[in-house]
Design an enzyme around this catalytic site. Structure first.
Site: not given
Ligand code: PMP
Length: 363
Positions: A104, A175, A199
């Protein structure tokens, strides 16, 4: 239809508190005695305005968010913040620092590069992101606009124990999708903190953005209206139709966290839950944790068995025993148990016991 709910270790969308699901069931039918369900209310009406106000107020109370920070409820997920943040705040030719601790963070870097320069202050890619970098390994650039990190790495199962310390005067961007409100947080160290709700704090479809007001007003380039933080700040997240159901459920999750005693209590619970699984890993020796000591996530516990065949067997037998969502992400393999805020300790105890039996059978 089975009445029984099972232990859901999904990495997200993930388990929600049962009390909140019951409240949502009721509100779907009739929100606060209005005779109209939460999905059916106009976002311009008083009933929904109260939902937004209460959700924001609970959010501010939980994390002691001061008035010079805005709390925004946006859509598009954390992935939309990967570009919204640099689009608004990283001027052409300027540099932002990113600490790369997983997939991510890598995605966040790729989007920031569309707008400005990115300096990778540290990366743990060489060891398949099995740890958080030590402070001495982090090399900040001369004068970054901001310093971005991913507080919990959902795929690899690593988590920062405390925020990195950027150079003086540089704000943190974070994030926090997979550990937001799982423990206390000092918002004043951050310029921007964002998290998809799905989450720890609600359903998919709403993204929490906590942003210093002066930054939200700053947009360094001309952007479409919807992409400007300033638009959402000015309109209180109601410029367009917001993800209203998501905001409602998030508000109920915040109230649930408050009833349990707030973020400090949440952290205690989460430590206990993760401890049950990490203790089993340490005791059995049969499994190999992916994350190194000192970097282990309280949210996503990642490990492998002695072979890929046994990994597959573990997941299959666990599924048959009523544990869902344990298959590890392909970049780590093995098993991943995601145990966010609403995941019950009884589920960790049941999994630890399954792990003991499986190790005895195959060890
Ligand atoms: N950042 C992290 C740490 C994640 O775990 C995730 C999704 N698993 C995301 C970003 C992406 O998030 P989204 O699906 O809400 O765009």
């Amino acid at each position: 239809m089975p009445e029984q709910r099972i232990f859901n270790f999904s990495a997200g969308p993930a388990v929600l508190p049962e009390e909140v699901l019951r409240e949502a069931q009721q509100a779907l039918w009739n929100l606060d005695g209005t005779g109209i369900g939460v999905l059916e209310h106009s976002h311009r009406g008083g009933a929904f305005e109260r939902v937004v106000e209460e959700t924001e107020a609970a959010c501010r109370r939980l994390a002691s968010i001061p008035d010079d920070y805005a709390v925004l409820f946006l859509s598009g997920g954390a992935s939309t913040q990967f570009f919204t943040l640099p689009a608004n705040l990283l001027p052409d030719g300027a540099t932002a620092d990113y600490v790369v601790t997983g997939t991510w963070s890598e995605k966040a870097v790729a989007e920031a590069k569309r707008y400005g320069r990115v300096h990778e202050a540290a990366s743990t890619a060489a060891t398949n992101h099995d740890r958080i970098p030590r402070p001495a390994e982090i090399r900040w650039s001369e004068r970054p606009v901001y310093a971005h990190f991913t507080s919990n790495n959902t795929i690899f199962g690593t988590q920062w124990t405390t925020e990195p310390t950027p150079p003086a005067g540089v704000w943190l961007a974070c994030d926090a999708s997979s550990d937001v409100f799982s423990r206390p947080l000092d918002v004043t160290r951050y310029g921007v903190l964002y998290a998809g709700a799905q989450k720890n704090i609600g359903p998919a479809g709403v993204t929490l953005v906590v942003i210093r007001r002066d930054l939200a007003e700053r947009a360094v380039r001309d952007l479409p209206t919807m992409l400007r933080y300033a638009t959402h700040l000015k309109e209180g997240s109601l410029y367009n139709t917001p993800p209203s159901f998501g905001i409602f459920v998030m508000g109920r999750v915040f109230a649930w966290i408050e009833r349990l005693g707030g973020l400090a209590a949440m952290e205690r619970r989460n430590r206990e839950k993760a401890g049950v699984l990490y203790d089993a890993l340490a005791e059995l020796g049969f499994y190999c944790p992916h994350a190194g000591e000192g970097s282990r996530s309280l949210m996503n516990v990642t490990f492998t068995t002695p072979s890929p065949e046994l990994d597959a067997r573990f997941v299959k037998e666990a599924e048959a025993a009523g544990f869902s969502g344990l298959k590890g992400h392909r970049s780590v393999g093995g098993v991943r148990a995601s145990i966010y805020n609403a995941f019950p300790k009884a589920g960790c105890e049941a999994l630890a016991s399954f792990m003991r039996d499986f190790a005895a059978k195959h060890g």
